[in-house]
Design a protein around this motif. Structure first.
Motif, PDB file in Angstrom:
ATOM      1  N   PRO A 240       3.702   4.377   7.356  1.00  0.00           N
ATOM      2  CA  PRO A 240       2.581   3.627   6.783  1.00  0.00           C
ATOM      3  C   PRO A 240       1.190   4.242   6.946  1.00  0.00           C
ATOM      4  CG  PRO A 240       3.277   2.638   8.843  1.00  0.00           C
ATOM      5  CD  PRO A 240       4.240   3.743   8.558  1.00  0.00           C
ATOM      6  N   ASP A 241       1.032   5.220   7.831  1.00  0.00           N
ATOM      7  CA  ASP A 241      -0.296   5.808   8.008  1.00  0.00           C
ATOM      8  C   ASP A 241      -0.319   7.226   7.460  1.00  0.00           C
ATOM      9  OD1 ASP A 241      -0.067   7.858  10.504  1.00  0.00           O
ATOM     10  OD2 ASP A 241       1.255   6.139  10.803  1.00  0.00           O
TER      11      ASP A 241
ATOM     12  N   LYS B 278     -10.026   1.254   5.459  1.00  0.00           N
ATOM     13  CA  LYS B 278     -10.025   1.280   3.993  1.00  0.00           C
ATOM     14  C   LYS B 278      -9.149   0.150   3.493  1.00  0.00           C
ATOM     15  CE  LYS B 278     -10.462   6.139   2.608  1.00  0.00           C
ATOM     16  NZ  LYS B 278      -9.708   7.213   1.904  1.00  0.00           N
ATOM     17  N   LYS B 279      -9.549  -0.457   2.402  1.00  0.00           N
ATOM     18  CA  LYS B 279      -8.687  -1.475   1.823  1.00  0.00           C
ATOM     19  C   LYS B 279      -8.890  -1.537   0.318  1.00  0.00           C
ATOM     20  CE  LYS B 279     -11.817  -5.415   2.682  1.00  0.00           C
ATOM     21  NZ  LYS B 279     -11.926  -6.716   3.353  1.00  0.00           N
ATOM     22  N   PRO B 280      -7.839  -1.887  -0.417  1.00  0.00           N
ATOM     23  CA  PRO B 280      -7.968  -2.035  -1.865  1.00  0.00           C
ATOM     24  C   PRO B 280      -8.586  -3.387  -2.208  1.00  0.00           C
ATOM     25  CG  PRO B 280      -5.719  -2.484  -1.196  1.00  0.00           C
ATOM     26  CD  PRO B 280      -6.462  -2.105   0.049  1.00  0.00           C
TER      27      PRO B 280
ATOM     28  N   ALA C 282       2.030  -7.993  -0.271  1.00  0.00           N
ATOM     29  CA  ALA C 282       0.719  -8.148   0.362  1.00  0.00           C
ATOM     30  C   ALA C 282      -0.329  -8.678  -0.607  1.00  0.00           C
ATOM     31  CB  ALA C 282       0.266  -6.810   0.941  1.00  0.00           C
ATOM     32  N   LEU C 283       0.053  -8.865  -1.870  1.00  0.00           N
ATOM     33  CA  LEU C 283      -0.843  -9.505  -2.837  1.00  0.00           C
ATOM     34  C   LEU C 283      -0.010 -10.331  -3.797  1.00  0.00           C
ATOM     35  CD1 LEU C 283      -2.201  -6.853  -5.416  1.00  0.00           C
ATOM     36  CD2 LEU C 283      -0.187  -6.510  -4.022  1.00  0.00           C
TER      37      LEU C 283
ATOM     38  N   ILE D 150      -0.513  -2.660   4.145  1.00  0.00           N
ATOM     39  CA  ILE D 150      -0.347  -1.473   4.990  1.00  0.00           C
ATOM     40  C   ILE D 150      -1.234  -0.309   4.537  1.00  0.00           C
ATOM     41  CG2 ILE D 150       2.002  -2.084   5.687  1.00  0.00           C
ATOM     42  CD1 ILE D 150       3.003   0.000   3.622  1.00  0.00           C
ATOM     43  N   ARG D 151      -2.096  -0.549   3.566  1.00  0.00           N
ATOM     44  CA  ARG D 151      -3.036   0.475   3.082  1.00  0.00           C
ATOM     45  C   ARG D 151      -2.304   1.704   2.551  1.00  0.00           C
ATOM     46  NH1 ARG D 151      -4.988  -4.015   5.761  1.00  0.00           N
ATOM     47  NH2 ARG D 151      -7.247  -3.957   5.910  1.00  0.00           N
TER      48      ARG D 151
END
Length: 377
Positions: A183-184, A318-320, A343-344, A360-361
Motif C-alpha cells: 500500500p505504500d 496526500k489524498k484524492p 473507500a468511496l 490507502i492512497r
C-alpha cells in the motif's frame, strides 16, 4: 572502471513515421543492434502503456506512431513473431488500441493485438518484496518482452516510466489487489523491482515526445519534452527522465529501490548518456533538453518516523478529492477502488464520498477517472 548503463537520448519533436524510424534505428545501433537484444526465432511481446481509452493528444498512452515505427523496424529486420498487449485499468487492450488507431497501424506491420485474458500464478521465491505474481499468460508465453512506456507523472511513485510500466504484465484484478498488498510507495516500488527481475525485459523505450505533467498518470496535462529514451537498464532510463524534469532521481521510489536491489543505476556517474552523435554529460543534457517548469512532486522525502506518524493519525498525507462540478457520477472510481468494502461510495450525492480512514492512497480512483474530476492534495 565501474560498469555504466547506456541510455540513449533521441531528440524528436514530432510523431512522424520516417523520423521516428530513423531515430529508433540509430538508438538500437548505439545499444548494439537488434540482433544483440532479441533473436529472430523468438516470440516478441511489445508492452506499451495502455492505461485506459484516451485520445493520443492527451498523452495518456504510448503514441501509436512510436509503436508503428518500432514494429516497422522489426519487420524490416526480419522479425515475424510479434504481439502487442497490456493489462489496462479499464476496458481491454484491443479496445484501447482501436480507439486511438494503434490496432490498424500495427496490423499493417503484421503485429497481432492481444488481450491479457488469462492469468498464470508464478512463484518467485527470490523476491525481496513479492514471492509470487499472477501474470498475464501472454507475458509468460513470450520469449522476449520489449517495454515501450510513456513519460508521465504518477501520484504514488512521482513518475511512471520503464520500471512502473511492467505492472501492466499483472493479470486482471490482481493489479488492484496489489495496491492493498503493497500500500505504500516503497513497498510497491520493491514489488515492481521484483516484477522487473521476473519478466526480464530485453529493452526499454520511453515515448517522451509529448509527456504528461501534473495530475498523472491519467488526468494530467500534455507537455512537449521532445525526446525518446532507450536503454536496457530501466532504472537508468527513469533516472534520466527524472533529471530532465529537475526531479532528484533518488526521490523516485522505483529508482531508489531499483538501485538498492541491483536492478540498475540512478547515480549519474554510473550512466553513459548518448546522443545520436556521441556521449553527453547529464548536465549538458539537462541544459539542452530539460524542463525546469515541468509540474511534478519535488517535495523532500519524509523520514520513516514521520510517515509512520502520518499514517497512524491520518494526517499530513496526500489524498484524492473530487471536483464535484466535473464529476459525472459514472462510478468508475468506485469500481477501481481495491479496498474491501470500498473507500468511496455514493451517499445521496452525484459524486462519491471518501472514507479517508479506509483509503490507502493508491490513487487508482484518480488514475481511472475519465473526466479529470479527481485531484490529489
Amino acid at each position: 572502471m565501474e560498469k555504466r548503463s547506456k541510455v540513449v537520448l533521441l531528440p524528436c519533436k514530432a510523431y512522424e513515421e520516417e523520423e521516428l524510424k530513423r531515430q529508433l534505428k540509430r538508438g538500437l545501433e548505439l545499444l548494439g543492434g537488434l540482433s544483440s537484444i532479441v533473436k529472430k526465432n523468438e516470440t516478441i511481446l511489445l508492452k506499451p502503456n495502455l492505461l485506459k481509452k484516451s485520445e493520443t493528444e492527451k498523452a495518456v498512452i504510448t503514441h501509436p506512431a512510436v509503436m508503428g515505427a518500432f514494429a516497422l523496424l522489426l519487420k524490416e529486420e526480419g522479425y515475424r513473431q510479434i504481439k502487442v498487449g497490456d493489462s489496462c485499468g479499464t476496458s481491454t487492450a484491443r479496445k484501447v488500441m482501436e480507439l486511438c488507431g494503434m490496432d490498424q497501424i500495427l496490423s499493417e506491420q503484421g503485429v497481432q493485438a492481444v488481450d491479457f485474458d488469462r492469468g498464470v500464478r508464478v512463484d518467485f521465491p527470490q523476491g525481496r518484496q513479492a514471492k509470487e505474481f499472477v501474470m498475464a499468460a501472454e507475458v509468460e508465453e513470450s520469449d522476449a518482452l520489449i517495454n515501450i512506456c510513456k513519460m508521465k507523472t504518477h501520484q504514488l511513485e512521482r513518475i511512471t516510466g520503464a520500471v512502473k510500466n511492467l505492472y501492466g504484465c499483472i493479470y486482471g484484478f490482481h493489479k488492484a489487489k496489489g495496491h492493498t498488498k503493497y500500500p505504500d510507495a516503497h513497498s510497491f516500488a520493491r514489488m515492481l523491482v521484483d516484477l522487473n527481475f521476473h519478466v526480464k525485459p530485453r529493452l526499454h523505450i520511453m515515448d517522451g515526445i509529448m509527456a504528461m505533467e501534473g495530475n498523472g498518470p491519467g488526468s494530467g496535462d500534455p507537455v512537449p519534452m521532445n525526446v525518446i529514451l532507450m536503454s536496457q537498464d530501466p532504472v537508468a532510463l527513469d533516472s534520466v527522465f527524472s533529471h530532465l524534469i529537475y526531479l532528484k532521481p533518488q526521490l523516485v521510489p522505483t529508482n531508489d529501490q531499483g538501485e538498492k536491489m541491483g536492478l540498475g543505476y540512478w547515480h549519474p556517474e554510473r550512466i553513459c548518456l548518448l546522443l545520436p552523435d556521441g556521449e553527453i554529460s547529464m548536465e549538458e543534457a539537462v541544459r539542452r533538453f530539460g524542463n525546469p517548469k515541468f509540474v511534478v512532486d519535488r517535495s523532500p522525502q519524509k523520514s520513516d518516523w514521520w510517515v509512520w506518524m502520518a499514517k497512524f493519525f491520518h494526517i499530513f498525507q496526500k489524498k484524492p478529492y473530487i471536483l464535484e462540478d466535473k464529476c459525472i457520477g459514472c462510478g468508475i472510481c468506485v469500481d477501481s477502488c481495491p479496498v474491501e468494502g470500498k473507500a468511496l461510495k455514493f451517499i445521496g450525492k452525484k459524486a462519491p464520498v471518501y472514507n479517508y480512514r479506509k483509503c490507502i492512497r493508491c490513487f487508482c480512483c484518480q488514475e481511472m477517472c475519465p473526466k479529470k474530476a479527481i485531484q490529489v492534495k
